[in-house]
Design a protein around this motif. Structure first.
Motif, PDB file in Angstrom:
ATOM      1  N   ASN A   1       0.843  -1.207   0.000  1.00 14.82           N
ATOM      2  CA  ASN A   1       0.000   0.000   0.000  1.00 14.82           C
ATOM      3  C   ASN A   1       0.872   1.249   0.000  1.00 14.82           C
ATOM      4  O   ASN A   1       1.780   1.366   0.817  1.00 14.82           O
ATOM      5  CB  ASN A   1      -0.873   0.033   1.264  1.00 14.82           C
ATOM      6  CG  ASN A   1      -2.209  -0.602   1.028  1.00 14.82           C
ATOM      7  OD1 ASN A   1      -2.448  -1.165  -0.035  1.00 14.82           O
ATOM      8  ND2 ASN A   1      -3.071  -0.512   2.021  1.00 14.82           N
ATOM      9  N   GLY A   2       0.583   2.170  -0.866  1.00 15.03           N
ATOM     10  CA  GLY A   2       1.288   3.454  -0.854  1.00 15.03           C
ATOM     11  C   GLY A   2       2.649   3.429  -1.523  1.00 15.03           C
ATOM     12  O   GLY A   2       3.350   4.433  -1.494  1.00 15.03           O
ATOM     13  N   LEU A   3       3.049   2.292  -2.060  1.00 16.95           N
ATOM     14  CA  LEU A   3       4.367   2.234  -2.709  1.00 16.95           C
ATOM     15  C   LEU A   3       4.252   2.579  -4.195  1.00 16.95           C
ATOM     16  O   LEU A   3       3.248   2.255  -4.836  1.00 16.95           O
ATOM     17  CB  LEU A   3       4.967   0.831  -2.571  1.00 16.95           C
ATOM     18  CG  LEU A   3       5.345   0.367  -1.162  1.00 16.95           C
ATOM     19  CD1 LEU A   3       5.915  -1.039  -1.215  1.00 16.95           C
ATOM     20  CD2 LEU A   3       6.378   1.297  -0.545  1.00 16.95           C
ATOM     21  N   ASP A   4       5.297   3.233  -4.720  1.00 15.60           N
ATOM     22  CA  ASP A   4       5.309   3.515  -6.159  1.00 15.60           C
ATOM     23  C   ASP A   4       5.724   2.234  -6.901  1.00 15.60           C
ATOM     24  O   ASP A   4       6.171   1.262  -6.272  1.00 15.60           O
ATOM     25  CB  ASP A   4       6.244   4.694  -6.458  1.00 15.60           C
ATOM     26  CG  ASP A   4       7.639   4.473  -5.925  1.00 15.60           C
ATOM     27  OD1 ASP A   4       8.029   3.305  -5.776  1.00 15.60           O
ATOM     28  OD2 ASP A   4       8.330   5.463  -5.647  1.00 15.60           O
ATOM     29  N   PRO A   5       5.577   2.204  -8.232  1.00 15.74           N
ATOM     30  CA  PRO A   5       5.857   0.961  -8.961  1.00 15.74           C
ATOM     31  C   PRO A   5       7.242   0.383  -8.679  1.00 15.74           C
ATOM     32  O   PRO A   5       7.393  -0.825  -8.506  1.00 15.74           O
ATOM     33  CB  PRO A   5       5.710   1.368 -10.429  1.00 15.74           C
ATOM     34  CG  PRO A   5       4.760   2.513 -10.393  1.00 15.74           C
ATOM     35  CD  PRO A   5       5.029   3.238  -9.115  1.00 15.74           C
ATOM     36  N   SER A   6       8.263   1.257  -8.595  1.00 17.17           N
ATOM     37  CA  SER A   6       9.606   0.705  -8.338  1.00 17.17           C
ATOM     38  C   SER A   6       9.673   0.139  -6.915  1.00 17.17           C
ATOM     39  O   SER A   6      10.333  -0.883  -6.679  1.00 17.17           O
ATOM     40  CB  SER A   6      10.685   1.768  -8.558  1.00 17.17           C
ATOM     41  OG  SER A   6      10.533   2.801  -7.625  1.00 17.17           O
ATOM     42  N   GLY A   7       8.986   0.795  -5.992  1.00 13.43           N
ATOM     43  CA  GLY A   7       8.936   0.297  -4.606  1.00 13.43           C
ATOM     44  C   GLY A   7       8.264  -1.063  -4.542  1.00 13.43           C
ATOM     45  O   GLY A   7       8.707  -1.954  -3.807  1.00 13.43           O
ATOM     46  N   ILE A   8       7.191  -1.215  -5.327  1.00 15.14           N
ATOM     47  CA  ILE A   8       6.463  -2.492  -5.350  1.00 15.14           C
ATOM     48  C   ILE A   8       7.386  -3.608  -5.854  1.00 15.14           C
ATOM     49  O   ILE A   8       7.450  -4.686  -5.266  1.00 15.14           O
ATOM     50  CB  ILE A   8       5.197  -2.385  -6.236  1.00 15.14           C
ATOM     51  CG1 ILE A   8       4.171  -1.469  -5.546  1.00 15.14           C
ATOM     52  CG2 ILE A   8       4.590  -3.761  -6.502  1.00 15.14           C
ATOM     53  CD1 ILE A   8       2.951  -1.152  -6.367  1.00 15.14           C
ATOM     54  N   ILE A   9       8.142  -3.282  -6.914  1.00 12.96           N
ATOM     55  CA  ILE A   9       9.050  -4.293  -7.480  1.00 12.96           C
ATOM     56  C   ILE A   9      10.130  -4.669  -6.454  1.00 12.96           C
ATOM     57  O   ILE A   9      10.442  -5.841  -6.252  1.00 12.96           O
ATOM     58  CB  ILE A   9       9.677  -3.789  -8.802  1.00 12.96           C
ATOM     59  CG1 ILE A   9       8.571  -3.664  -9.861  1.00 12.96           C
ATOM     60  CG2 ILE A   9      10.777  -4.717  -9.297  1.00 12.96           C
ATOM     61  CD1 ILE A   9       8.959  -2.886 -11.097  1.00 12.96           C
ATOM     62  N   GLU A  10      10.648  -3.632  -5.749  1.00  7.88           N
ATOM     63  CA  GLU A  10      11.684  -3.890  -4.735  1.00  7.88           C
ATOM     64  C   GLU A  10      11.157  -4.799  -3.631  1.00  7.88           C
ATOM     65  O   GLU A  10      11.830  -5.739  -3.209  1.00  7.88           O
ATOM     66  CB  GLU A  10      12.142  -2.571  -4.117  1.00  7.88           C
ATOM     67  CG  GLU A  10      13.176  -1.842  -4.931  1.00  7.88           C
ATOM     68  CD  GLU A  10      13.493  -0.492  -4.319  1.00  7.88           C
ATOM     69  OE1 GLU A  10      13.535  -0.380  -3.080  1.00  7.88           O
ATOM     70  OE2 GLU A  10      13.665   0.470  -5.086  1.00  7.88           O
TER      71      GLU A  10
END
Lengths: 270, 311
Positions: B168-177
């Motif tokens: 929740n609240g993560l940007d696409p690169s954050g989600i991938i990480e």
């Protein structure tokens, strides 16, 4: 046993870490500073009536400190507990490998530690203020007749008299997410006996407030006032440390702390 | 404190007859959940389905009676300290002291978990917050708070990681990480990951197992591929054409659906599709688009919820 003590110790240490930059810590600094400053100004204004033993100064200082003490304790405990509610921390804390009793008593012990810190700071500042006053006016210089033991004893007694109130306020604050609600209840209970005396006085129903001097003794929130509202002109200038109500409220505080834990242990963290 | 048996139990989490009610309102209706050890287990359900309540019950934050929770093969209530020592959790919104820095927040949990100080730098590095560690958390974005919560959950090198809506609240690169991190923890360190999410696409990408919950009832649990294949027969062929009713008559089947734009039929297979299209073309029907509507986790999830609603 050693393991249990270790749990309690790390819970207290963690509470001390959390206290940084909190309202509770600021109040712990500001309350003694405010009380000592006011007392110092009053003592300087009354410098022509000072006796060598400074009993009046000690009693006035204790009266002033005791007047603000319940307000400080209510606000400090409420805001100290509020940080857990505001940050939804109970669900995190209680999902850590530390027993619930350590979380409960660790926070209570840290609240009492803040209270004790306020007393230590207040006494230190009081002596600094006396040295400062002596420098401003030689009449106010400390003499060998100054009752150091009495000074320490009666101010400590005032702090000790807040124990039951601190525990009740702690339980209220753990239960209520809304800090305004717990602070409102606490301050109302502080003011209530004073308000009753005031209303009875202005309506003329009570001509001698001394007949109701027992009133604060039955309310843990205004109990510290029972030592400082001197309704009798024939009261001795020096007061005793020990009193039966103080012992009773101390026992009540311990019993409430035990009962409160049993409620906290079974609580669902939503 | 009892030691966790080195021999892995079959299930990292298993519940029996898990029931819970807020007052008179039942939230969990007595279900048996089994999370295989070493899996990445997705926990799906709409809002108010009981996902967070289940997580809280597993972590001992709610008193579930009747019902039993076993973690690492041990009954939770009598072994809670040993279990929580090996469990990292992130429940609902990030829980942090906002007036303190990220480092101090980690220090508090480190102290309570009695871990070495060096662990703080390690987890800050894992979640990529090493340069923000001394800023107050109140200045953090939602994504940074989410990362910090993950760092706090990872402090104790958990064997079981319970994450409630971790992306929740993560940007696409954050989600991938985060996805890569979860995969790495699972494959390299053998950590069982139990995660709830609304983002079905992520669950499909990351989870080996999945459970679907709605209105406190467990509607499905098993392999993610099993859930998708359960509705495999219902893939559809959508044909947009100028005469939908005539097209239906030509294809002549009771299970066809027609609208003014086209028809929808059960997926007949590749060769059969070519034959059907040829047949329609020969009968003078203009075909605009042909599309295979693939059954995926989302449609399986919706089907399961509908089935659960009818039950």
């Amino acid at each position: 046993m050693r393991n249990n003590f270790n749990f309690l110790l790390i819970a207290i240490k963690s509470e001390v870490l959390k206290a940084r930059n909190t309202v509770a810590l600021w109040l712990t600094l500001l309350y003694p500073l405010g009380a000592v400053t006011l007392s110092m100004l009053f003592h300087f204004a009354e410098r022509s009536h000072v006796t060598p033993d400074n009993i009046d100064f000690i009693n006035n200082f204790n009266g002033l400190a005791s007047f603000f003490l319940p307000f400080y304790a209510v606000l400090m405990v409420s805001f100290f507990c509020q940080m857990e509610h505001r940050n939804s921390m109970f669900k995190h804390l209680l999902a850590l490998p530390i027993p619930r009793w350590a979380v409960f008593y660790g926070k209570l012990a840290a609240s009492l530690l803040l209270l004790l810190s306020a007393w230590v700071l207040m006494m230190t500042l009081a002596y600094v203020s006396l040295l400062l006053l002596a420098w401003l006016s030689p009449k106010l210089a400390l003499t060998s007749a100054f009752e150091h033991a009495y000074f320490i004893r009666i101010t400590f007694r005032s702090f000790l008299s807040t124990l039951a109130m601190v525990v009740i306020q702690y339980l209220l604050s753990l239960k209520m997410r809304n800090v305004v609600a717990s602070v409102s209840i606490g301050t109302s209970l502080i003011i209530l006996p004073v308000a009753i005396l005031f209303v009875l006085g202005i309506t003329g129903l009570l001509t001698n407030p001394g007949v109701l001097k027992w009133l604060p003794k039955y309310d843990p929130y205004s109990f510290p006032y029972s030592f400082v509202f001197n309704f009798s002109t024939s009261a001795p200038p020096k007061q005793e440390f020990f009193s039966m109500p103080l012992a009773i409220w101390t026992v009540v505080a311990i019993l409430l702390a035990v009962a409160g834990y049993y409620e906290f242990r079974r609580r669902n963290i939503k | 404190m009892p030691e966790i048996n080195n021999k892995r139990s079959e299930y990292a989490i298993s519940t029996q007859g898990l029931k819970f009610a807020y007052g008179n309102r039942p939230v969990l209706e007595g279900f048996d959940l089994n999370v295989p050890s070493g899996s990445i287990f997705g926990f799906l359900g709409p809002n108010g389905a009981g996902k967070s309540t289940t997580i809280k019950a597993i972590l001992g934050l709610l008193q579930v009676k009747p019902g039993m929770v076993n973690v690492f093969g041990m009954e939770f209530h009598s072994n809670s300290m040993a279990i929580l020592q090996k469990t990292g959790a992130m429940v609902e919104s990030p829980s942090q002291y906002e007036h303190l820095s990220a480092r101090r927040n980690l220090e508090i949990t480190r102290l309570l978990r009695q871990l070495p100080t060096s662990r703080i730098a390690e987890v800050l590095n894992i979640v990529g917050l090493e340069n923000e560690a001394d800023r107050p958390v109140k200045q953090f974005s939602t994504g940074m708070k989410q990362r910090l919560s993950l760092a706090i959950a990872l402090l104790g090198k958990p064997e079981l990681l319970i994450l409630d809506e971790p992306i929740n609240g993560l940007d696409p690169s954050g989600i991938i990480e985060i996805r890569n991190l979860i995969n790495r923890l699972n494959t390299e360190e053998g950590c069982t990951v139990f995660l709830s999410s609304h983002i079905l696409d992520e669950i499909e990408k990351i989870c080996s197992h999945v459970a679907v919950i709605n209105k406190g009832k467990l509607l499905y649990q098993g392999d993610t591929s099993g859930l998708v294949s359960r509705y495999k027969g219902q893939d559809s062929l959508i044909i947009q054409c100028n005469q939908a009713v005539k097209a239906l008559e030509i294809l002549g089947s009771g299970s066809l659906l027609a609208s003014k734009d086209g028809i929808s039929i059960p997926w007949p297979g590749r060769e059969e599709t070519a034959g059907l299209l040829k047949k329609l073309f020969e009968q003078g029907i203009d075909i605009y688009t042909v599309q295979k509507e693939q059954n995926d986790l989302e449609s399986s999830f919706l089907e399961i919820l509908q089935e659960g609603g009818k039950a």
